[in-house]
Design a protein around this motif. Structure first.
Motif, PDB file in Angstrom:
ATOM      1  N   TRP A  80     -18.843 -10.969 -12.741  1.00  0.00           N
ATOM      2  CA  TRP A  80     -17.420 -10.831 -12.419  1.00  0.00           C
ATOM      3  C   TRP A  80     -16.819 -12.218 -12.182  1.00  0.00           C
ATOM      4  N   PRO A  81     -15.689 -12.547 -12.828  1.00  0.00           N
ATOM      5  CA  PRO A  81     -15.176 -13.923 -12.733  1.00  0.00           C
ATOM      6  C   PRO A  81     -14.461 -14.253 -11.426  1.00  0.00           C
ATOM      7  N   GLY A  82     -13.961 -13.236 -10.738  1.00  0.00           N
ATOM      8  CA  GLY A  82     -13.280 -13.465  -9.468  1.00  0.00           C
ATOM      9  C   GLY A  82     -14.239 -13.382  -8.300  1.00  0.00           C
ATOM     10  N   ALA A  83     -13.712 -13.531  -7.101  1.00  0.00           N
ATOM     11  CA  ALA A  83     -14.529 -13.372  -5.904  1.00  0.00           C
ATOM     12  C   ALA A  83     -14.993 -11.918  -5.788  1.00  0.00           C
ATOM     13  N   VAL A  84     -16.194 -11.729  -5.266  1.00  0.00           N
ATOM     14  CA  VAL A  84     -16.753 -10.384  -5.090  1.00  0.00           C
ATOM     15  C   VAL A  84     -16.835 -10.097  -3.597  1.00  0.00           C
ATOM     16  N   HIS A  85     -16.169  -9.019  -3.179  1.00  0.00           N
ATOM     17  CA  HIS A  85     -16.156  -8.604  -1.780  1.00  0.00           C
ATOM     18  C   HIS A  85     -16.758  -7.208  -1.665  1.00  0.00           C
ATOM     19  N   ALA A  86     -17.327  -6.899  -0.514  1.00  0.00           N
ATOM     20  CA  ALA A  86     -17.880  -5.571  -0.250  1.00  0.00           C
ATOM     21  C   ALA A  86     -17.465  -5.167   1.155  1.00  0.00           C
ATOM     22  N   LEU A  87     -16.936  -3.963   1.278  1.00  0.00           N
ATOM     23  CA  LEU A  87     -16.447  -3.443   2.553  1.00  0.00           C
ATOM     24  C   LEU A  87     -17.466  -2.505   3.169  1.00  0.00           C
ATOM     25  N   ASP A  88     -17.678  -2.626   4.482  1.00  0.00           N
ATOM     26  CA  ASP A  88     -18.421  -1.603   5.229  1.00  0.00           C
ATOM     27  C   ASP A  88     -17.409  -0.599   5.759  1.00  0.00           C
ATOM     28  N   PHE A  89     -17.536   0.672   5.340  1.00  0.00           N
ATOM     29  CA  PHE A  89     -16.638   1.701   5.849  1.00  0.00           C
ATOM     30  C   PHE A  89     -16.815   1.876   7.360  1.00  0.00           C
ATOM     31  N   THR A  90     -15.827   2.466   7.987  1.00  0.00           N
ATOM     32  CA  THR A  90     -15.938   2.846   9.398  1.00  0.00           C
ATOM     33  C   THR A  90     -17.233   3.628   9.624  1.00  0.00           C
ATOM     34  N   GLY A  91     -17.981   3.250  10.664  1.00  0.00           N
ATOM     35  CA  GLY A  91     -19.220   3.949  10.993  1.00  0.00           C
ATOM     36  C   GLY A  91     -20.418   3.513  10.183  1.00  0.00           C
ATOM     37  N   HIS A  92     -20.257   2.509   9.337  1.00  0.00           N
ATOM     38  CA  HIS A  92     -21.326   2.038   8.466  1.00  0.00           C
ATOM     39  C   HIS A  92     -21.477   0.524   8.598  1.00  0.00           C
ATOM     40  N   GLY A  93     -22.686   0.027   8.294  1.00  0.00           N
ATOM     41  CA  GLY A  93     -22.912  -1.407   8.255  1.00  0.00           C
ATOM     42  C   GLY A  93     -22.514  -2.101   9.548  1.00  0.00           C
ATOM     43  N   GLN A  94     -21.711  -3.140   9.413  1.00  0.00           N
ATOM     44  CA  GLN A  94     -21.280  -3.929  10.570  1.00  0.00           C
ATOM     45  C   GLN A  94     -19.909  -3.523  11.095  1.00  0.00           C
ATOM     46  N   SER A  95     -19.338  -2.448  10.547  1.00  0.00           N
ATOM     47  CA  SER A  95     -18.049  -1.968  11.046  1.00  0.00           C
ATOM     48  C   SER A  95     -18.236  -1.120  12.303  1.00  0.00           C
ATOM     49  N   SER A  96     -17.152  -0.905  13.029  1.00  0.00           N
ATOM     50  CA  SER A  96     -17.204  -0.160  14.288  1.00  0.00           C
ATOM     51  C   SER A  96     -17.594   1.296  14.080  1.00  0.00           C
ATOM     52  N   ILE A  97     -18.151   1.879  15.141  1.00  0.00           N
ATOM     53  CA  ILE A  97     -18.491   3.302  15.163  1.00  0.00           C
ATOM     54  C   ILE A  97     -17.587   3.968  16.190  1.00  0.00           C
ATOM     55  N   PRO A  98     -16.683   4.862  15.767  1.00  0.00           N
ATOM     56  CA  PRO A  98     -15.799   5.522  16.720  1.00  0.00           C
ATOM     57  C   PRO A  98     -16.562   6.552  17.551  1.00  0.00           C
ATOM     58  N   ALA A  99     -16.144   6.753  18.769  1.00  0.00           N
ATOM     59  CA  ALA A  99     -16.809   7.724  19.646  1.00  0.00           C
ATOM     60  C   ALA A  99     -16.448   9.136  19.216  1.00  0.00           C
ATOM     61  N   GLY A 100     -17.464   9.972  18.998  1.00  0.00           N
ATOM     62  CA  GLY A 100     -17.228  11.387  18.726  1.00  0.00           C
ATOM     63  C   GLY A 100     -16.838  11.743  17.319  1.00  0.00           C
ATOM     64  N   GLY A 101     -16.997  10.841  16.376  1.00  0.00           N
ATOM     65  CA  GLY A 101     -16.733  11.177  14.977  1.00  0.00           C
ATOM     66  C   GLY A 101     -15.253  11.198  14.642  1.00  0.00           C
ATOM     67  N   GLY A 102     -14.859  12.185  13.835  1.00  0.00           N
ATOM     68  CA  GLY A 102     -13.481  12.260  13.355  1.00  0.00           C
ATOM     69  C   GLY A 102     -13.298  11.615  12.000  1.00  0.00           C
ATOM     70  N   TYR A 103     -14.328  11.723  11.143  1.00  0.00           N
ATOM     71  CA  TYR A 103     -14.296  11.074   9.827  1.00  0.00           C
ATOM     72  C   TYR A 103     -13.642  11.967   8.779  1.00  0.00           C
ATOM     73  N   SER A 104     -12.954  11.340   7.855  1.00  0.00           N
ATOM     74  CA  SER A 104     -12.468  12.011   6.651  1.00  0.00           C
ATOM     75  C   SER A 104     -12.369  10.957   5.563  1.00  0.00           C
ATOM     76  N   CYS A 105     -12.290  11.417   4.327  1.00  0.00           N
ATOM     77  CA  CYS A 105     -12.158  10.458   3.228  1.00  0.00           C
ATOM     78  C   CYS A 105     -10.827   9.719   3.305  1.00  0.00           C
ATOM     79  N   GLU A 106      -9.813  10.358   3.878  1.00  0.00           N
ATOM     80  CA  GLU A 106      -8.522   9.690   4.017  1.00  0.00           C
ATOM     81  C   GLU A 106      -8.600   8.542   5.033  1.00  0.00           C
ATOM     82  N   VAL A 107      -9.434   8.703   6.063  1.00  0.00           N
ATOM     83  CA  VAL A 107      -9.645   7.599   7.012  1.00  0.00           C
ATOM     84  C   VAL A 107     -10.278   6.411   6.284  1.00  0.00           C
ATOM     85  N   LEU A 108     -11.272   6.678   5.443  1.00  0.00           N
ATOM     86  CA  LEU A 108     -11.921   5.601   4.695  1.00  0.00           C
ATOM     87  C   LEU A 108     -10.981   5.004   3.656  1.00  0.00           C
TER      88      LEU A 108
END
Length: 255
Positions: A80-108
């Motif tokens: 890929w010729p441009g910069a390559v970035h990767a996001l950690d979704f909420t609750g995954h990787g190094q991103s925050s984990i919300p208390a008690g869930g509340g996940y949806s695809c629209e949140v992501l």
């Protein structure tokens, strides 16, 4: 359409210096991490590789269910010729984990909206769950998404079954990340074919690209079959799709 948060903030907590300096004995490019605010969530956005061509637009990688930025195979961004970035979704990787869930695809989808507001126009490449989110953001932000690649990966299917409970039994003793609530709630997320088709239609009507969605997966859950039927598009290899989107102009205007 969705709205970017006017209070988006950037936490300049950088995992490695942006100057590109390498520690002794390090042969590959330095990866950097910065943190973006999505409400109370702290999103980790990783730069895996800087741009090799200064005018090329970035690539944003979206991982599958239960994964992180480290799960992306090399072929999803190699060359890929441009910069390559990767996001950690909420609750995954190094991103925050919300208390008690509340996940949806629209949140992501909102997570990705925050990342695009920071990066500017970009191509998105999603695996599994990330593929569904890539479709949603391509329709929700057609002016910022210069092509969306949909690849196989964990969490591709979701469910449309009314007999499946929305929140299965969650074992909160399991270590996180990923958040066990994220696994339970997103694995059973309802993805009606008509809903997915609506976002595909928005993308095709308002994107500056003639064909903004590339389906590069073997798995075809009902929502993805509906999108493929609507677009009447053949399956592409990731390499072919990447080449097409890499040459898209980041200054293109919507017809």
């Amino acid at each position: 359409m969705i709205s970017a948060s006017p209070s988006m903030a950037i936490d300049m907590d950088i995992a490695a210096p942006r100057s590109g300096a390498r520690p002794a004995g390090h042969a590959g490019p330095i990866q950097t991490t910065e943190f973006l605010a999505h409400g109370r969530i702290r999103l980790a956005l990783h730069q895996l590789r800087p741009a090799s061509q200064p005018d090329a637009h970035p690539l944003l990688l979206l991982h599958g269910l239960g994964e992180s930025h480290a799960a992306h195979p090399a072929f999803t961004h190699e060359g890929w010729p441009g910069a390559v970035h990767a996001l950690d979704f909420t609750g995954h990787g190094q991103s925050s984990i919300p208390a008690g869930g509340g996940y949806s695809c629209e949140v992501l989808m909102g997570d990705v909206d925050i990342a695009l507001a920071h990066l500017g126009p970009a191509t998105v490449c999603g695996r599994g769950l990330g593929a569904y989110i890539a479709l949603l953001i391509a329709g929700g932000r057609p002016e910022l998404v210069l092509g969306a690649l949909l690849l196989d990966g964990p969490g591709m299917a979701g469910t449309c079954s009314a007999s499946t409970p929305y929140i299965p039994l969650v074992d909160t003793t399991q270590p996180a990340p990923p958040d066990p609530f994220a696994i339970a709630e997103l694995a059973t997320d309802a993805r009606p074919p008509e809903y997915a088709s609506h976002f595909a239609r928005l993308a095709t009507r308002h994107s500056p690209l003639p064909h903004p969605i590339a389906i590069c997966s073997r798995e075809r859950p009902p929502w993805l079959r509906a999108v493929a039927d609507l677009l009447d598009c053949p399956s592409l290899t990731p390499t072919d799709a990447m080449h097409t989107f890499a040459t898209a102009s980041r200054h293109a205007t919507t017809p």
